[in-house]
Design a protein around this motif. Structure first.
Motif, PDB file in Angstrom:
ATOM      1  N   VAL A  37      44.649  48.062  44.617  1.00  0.00           N
ATOM      2  CA  VAL A  37      45.513  48.758  43.653  1.00  0.00           C
ATOM      3  C   VAL A  37      46.837  48.023  43.494  1.00  0.00           C
ATOM      4  O   VAL A  37      47.324  47.832  42.371  1.00  0.00           O
ATOM      5  CB  VAL A  37      45.723  50.231  44.075  1.00  0.00           C
ATOM      6  CG1 VAL A  37      46.837  50.884  43.264  1.00  0.00           C
ATOM      7  CG2 VAL A  37      44.428  51.007  43.924  1.00  0.00           C
ATOM      8  N   ARG A  38      47.403  47.565  44.586  1.00  0.00           N
ATOM      9  CA  ARG A  38      48.673  46.837  44.512  1.00  0.00           C
ATOM     10  C   ARG A  38      48.521  45.535  43.736  1.00  0.00           C
ATOM     11  O   ARG A  38      49.397  45.174  42.944  1.00  0.00           O
ATOM     12  CB  ARG A  38      49.221  46.576  45.910  1.00  0.00           C
ATOM     13  CG  ARG A  38      49.832  47.820  46.520  1.00  0.00           C
ATOM     14  CD  ARG A  38      50.426  47.563  47.874  1.00  0.00           C
ATOM     15  NE  ARG A  38      51.174  48.749  48.295  1.00  0.00           N
ATOM     16  CZ  ARG A  38      51.423  49.061  49.542  1.00  0.00           C
ATOM     17  NH1 ARG A  38      51.006  48.278  50.526  1.00  0.00           N
ATOM     18  NH2 ARG A  38      52.107  50.160  49.843  1.00  0.00           N
ATOM     19  N   GLU A  39      47.439  44.814  43.957  1.00  0.00           N
ATOM     20  CA  GLU A  39      47.217  43.570  43.212  1.00  0.00           C
ATOM     21  C   GLU A  39      47.043  43.853  41.728  1.00  0.00           C
ATOM     22  O   GLU A  39      47.577  43.136  40.880  1.00  0.00           O
ATOM     23  CB  GLU A  39      46.012  42.810  43.764  1.00  0.00           C
ATOM     24  CG  GLU A  39      46.300  42.112  45.077  1.00  0.00           C
ATOM     25  CD  GLU A  39      45.172  41.183  45.507  1.00  0.00           C
ATOM     26  OE1 GLU A  39      44.637  40.458  44.651  1.00  0.00           O
ATOM     27  OE2 GLU A  39      44.844  41.202  46.711  1.00  0.00           O
ATOM     28  N   LEU A  40      46.307  44.912  41.408  1.00  0.00           N
ATOM     29  CA  LEU A  40      46.119  45.257  39.999  1.00  0.00           C
ATOM     30  C   LEU A  40      47.426  45.701  39.352  1.00  0.00           C
ATOM     31  O   LEU A  40      47.686  45.400  38.191  1.00  0.00           O
ATOM     32  CB  LEU A  40      45.060  46.352  39.859  1.00  0.00           C
ATOM     33  CG  LEU A  40      43.624  45.903  40.072  1.00  0.00           C
ATOM     34  CD1 LEU A  40      42.694  47.108  40.156  1.00  0.00           C
ATOM     35  CD2 LEU A  40      43.189  44.956  38.965  1.00  0.00           C
ATOM     36  N   SER A  49      38.951  39.485  38.056  1.00  0.00           N
ATOM     37  CA  SER A  49      37.538  39.786  38.280  1.00  0.00           C
ATOM     38  C   SER A  49      37.398  40.277  39.710  1.00  0.00           C
ATOM     39  O   SER A  49      38.276  40.054  40.558  1.00  0.00           O
ATOM     40  CB  SER A  49      36.679  38.549  38.054  1.00  0.00           C
ATOM     41  OG  SER A  49      36.958  37.576  39.038  1.00  0.00           O
ATOM     42  N   CYS A  50      36.305  40.936  40.005  1.00  0.00           N
ATOM     43  CA  CYS A  50      36.109  41.485  41.357  1.00  0.00           C
ATOM     44  C   CYS A  50      36.187  40.405  42.423  1.00  0.00           C
ATOM     45  O   CYS A  50      36.734  40.629  43.496  1.00  0.00           O
ATOM     46  CB  CYS A  50      34.768  42.214  41.433  1.00  0.00           C
ATOM     47  SG  CYS A  50      34.747  43.736  40.475  1.00  0.00           S
ATOM     48  N   GLY A  51      35.669  39.234  42.134  1.00  0.00           N
ATOM     49  CA  GLY A  51      35.664  38.159  43.118  1.00  0.00           C
ATOM     50  C   GLY A  51      36.996  37.468  43.309  1.00  0.00           C
ATOM     51  O   GLY A  51      37.139  36.614  44.182  1.00  0.00           O
ATOM     52  N   SER A  52      38.008  37.828  42.528  1.00  0.00           N
ATOM     53  CA  SER A  52      39.299  37.135  42.612  1.00  0.00           C
ATOM     54  C   SER A  52      40.253  37.754  43.631  1.00  0.00           C
ATOM     55  O   SER A  52      41.309  37.186  43.897  1.00  0.00           O
ATOM     56  CB  SER A  52      39.973  37.106  41.236  1.00  0.00           C
ATOM     57  OG  SER A  52      40.393  38.405  40.861  1.00  0.00           O
ATOM     58  N   ALA A  61      30.783  45.749  50.549  1.00  0.00           N
ATOM     59  CA  ALA A  61      31.906  46.635  50.860  1.00  0.00           C
ATOM     60  C   ALA A  61      32.909  46.665  49.705  1.00  0.00           C
ATOM     61  O   ALA A  61      33.446  47.726  49.368  1.00  0.00           O
ATOM     62  CB  ALA A  61      32.595  46.202  52.153  1.00  0.00           C
ATOM     63  N   LEU A  62      33.150  45.518  49.095  1.00  0.00           N
ATOM     64  CA  LEU A  62      34.069  45.459  47.959  1.00  0.00           C
ATOM     65  C   LEU A  62      33.540  46.307  46.808  1.00  0.00           C
ATOM     66  O   LEU A  62      34.296  47.055  46.177  1.00  0.00           O
ATOM     67  CB  LEU A  62      34.280  44.009  47.519  1.00  0.00           C
ATOM     68  CG  LEU A  62      35.294  43.782  46.408  1.00  0.00           C
ATOM     69  CD1 LEU A  62      36.676  44.283  46.815  1.00  0.00           C
ATOM     70  CD2 LEU A  62      35.350  42.307  46.046  1.00  0.00           C
ATOM     71  N   SER A  63      32.250  46.230  46.556  1.00  0.00           N
ATOM     72  CA  SER A  63      31.632  47.040  45.512  1.00  0.00           C
ATOM     73  C   SER A  63      31.824  48.533  45.810  1.00  0.00           C
ATOM     74  O   SER A  63      32.141  49.320  44.909  1.00  0.00           O
ATOM     75  CB  SER A  63      30.142  46.704  45.426  1.00  0.00           C
ATOM     76  OG  SER A  63      29.519  47.473  44.437  1.00  0.00           O
ATOM     77  N   LEU A  85      35.544  42.656  35.143  1.00  0.00           N
ATOM     78  CA  LEU A  85      37.006  42.659  35.092  1.00  0.00           C
ATOM     79  C   LEU A  85      37.545  44.057  35.357  1.00  0.00           C
ATOM     80  O   LEU A  85      36.867  45.056  35.111  1.00  0.00           O
ATOM     81  CB  LEU A  85      37.478  42.155  33.733  1.00  0.00           C
ATOM     82  CG  LEU A  85      37.014  40.751  33.342  1.00  0.00           C
ATOM     83  CD1 LEU A  85      37.506  40.395  31.957  1.00  0.00           C
ATOM     84  CD2 LEU A  85      37.478  39.724  34.359  1.00  0.00           C
ATOM     85  N   ASN A  86      38.786  44.099  35.835  1.00  0.00           N
ATOM     86  CA  ASN A  86      39.383  45.350  36.290  1.00  0.00           C
ATOM     87  C   ASN A  86      40.748  45.582  35.667  1.00  0.00           C
ATOM     88  O   ASN A  86      41.473  44.642  35.365  1.00  0.00           O
ATOM     89  CB  ASN A  86      39.580  45.290  37.812  1.00  0.00           C
ATOM     90  CG  ASN A  86      38.294  45.038  38.533  1.00  0.00           C
ATOM     91  OD1 ASN A  86      37.540  45.960  38.790  1.00  0.00           O
ATOM     92  ND2 ASN A  86      38.006  43.777  38.860  1.00  0.00           N
ATOM     93  N   ARG A  87      41.079  46.862  35.546  1.00  0.00           N
ATOM     94  CA  ARG A  87      42.441  47.241  35.180  1.00  0.00           C
ATOM     95  C   ARG A  87      42.798  48.511  35.913  1.00  0.00           C
ATOM     96  O   ARG A  87      41.957  49.375  36.168  1.00  0.00           O
ATOM     97  CB  ARG A  87      42.613  47.413  33.681  1.00  0.00           C
ATOM     98  CG  ARG A  87      42.195  48.747  33.140  1.00  0.00           C
ATOM     99  CD  ARG A  87      42.699  48.963  31.701  1.00  0.00           C
ATOM    100  NE  ARG A  87      42.328  50.288  31.231  1.00  0.00           N
ATOM    101  CZ  ARG A  87      43.153  51.336  31.232  1.00  0.00           C
ATOM    102  NH1 ARG A  87      44.383  51.234  31.657  1.00  0.00           N
ATOM    103  NH2 ARG A  87      42.739  52.501  30.792  1.00  0.00           N
ATOM    104  N   LEU A  88      44.057  48.618  36.283  1.00  0.00           N
ATOM    105  CA  LEU A  88      44.587  49.827  36.889  1.00  0.00           C
ATOM    106  C   LEU A  88      44.864  50.826  35.776  1.00  0.00           C
ATOM    107  O   LEU A  88      45.517  50.500  34.787  1.00  0.00           O
ATOM    108  CB  LEU A  88      45.876  49.500  37.661  1.00  0.00           C
ATOM    109  CG  LEU A  88      46.527  50.648  38.412  1.00  0.00           C
ATOM    110  CD1 LEU A  88      45.592  51.184  39.494  1.00  0.00           C
ATOM    111  CD2 LEU A  88      47.842  50.177  39.028  1.00  0.00           C
TER     112      LEU A  88
END
Length: 109
Positions: A37-40, A49-52, A61-63, A85-88
């Motif tokens: 959450v902090r990185e996002l 991306s999830c792998g980044s 576990a990440l999933s 890809l992700n967004r907060l």
């Protein structure tokens, strides 16, 4: 011909309006999820991306951690080619739980 653009199921997202406070607090209580959450929070929407992420867990576990964050209404994900890809969902989450994310994201000390 079937669409073969992704071998994964489309992620299921909870809307923050439907999330109990206990679910939100439990999602934010885990150190790995808090790091995600902090990185996002410190990056542009859809830029990670999830792998980044540099977290000390394996892919499975990440999933799981992302599934918990989606269920808490904190994260939205979308597939772009082979990447997820992700967004907060800060604005939506802040509307549901005013001030909570700001407290969690504050640097200690």
């Amino acid at each position: 011909m079937p669409d073969r653009s992704s071998h994964r199921a489309v992620p299921v997202h909870a809307h923050p309006e439907d999330v109990p406070v206990e679910t939100a607090l439990a999602a934010l209580a885990d150190p790995v999820r808090l790091q995600l959450v902090r990185e996002l929070a410190g990056s542009a929407d859809w830029s990670h991306s999830c792998g980044s992420f540099r977290v000390p867990v394996g892919k499975a576990a990440l999933s799981h951690h992302f599934a918990v964050l989606r269920a808490a209404g904190l994260v939205e994900q979308r597939d772009q080619g082979p990447k997820r890809l992700n967004r907060l969902r800060r604005e939506e989450f802040d509307a549901r739980f005013p001030g909570l994310l700001g407290l969690v994201l504050r640097e200690e000390g």
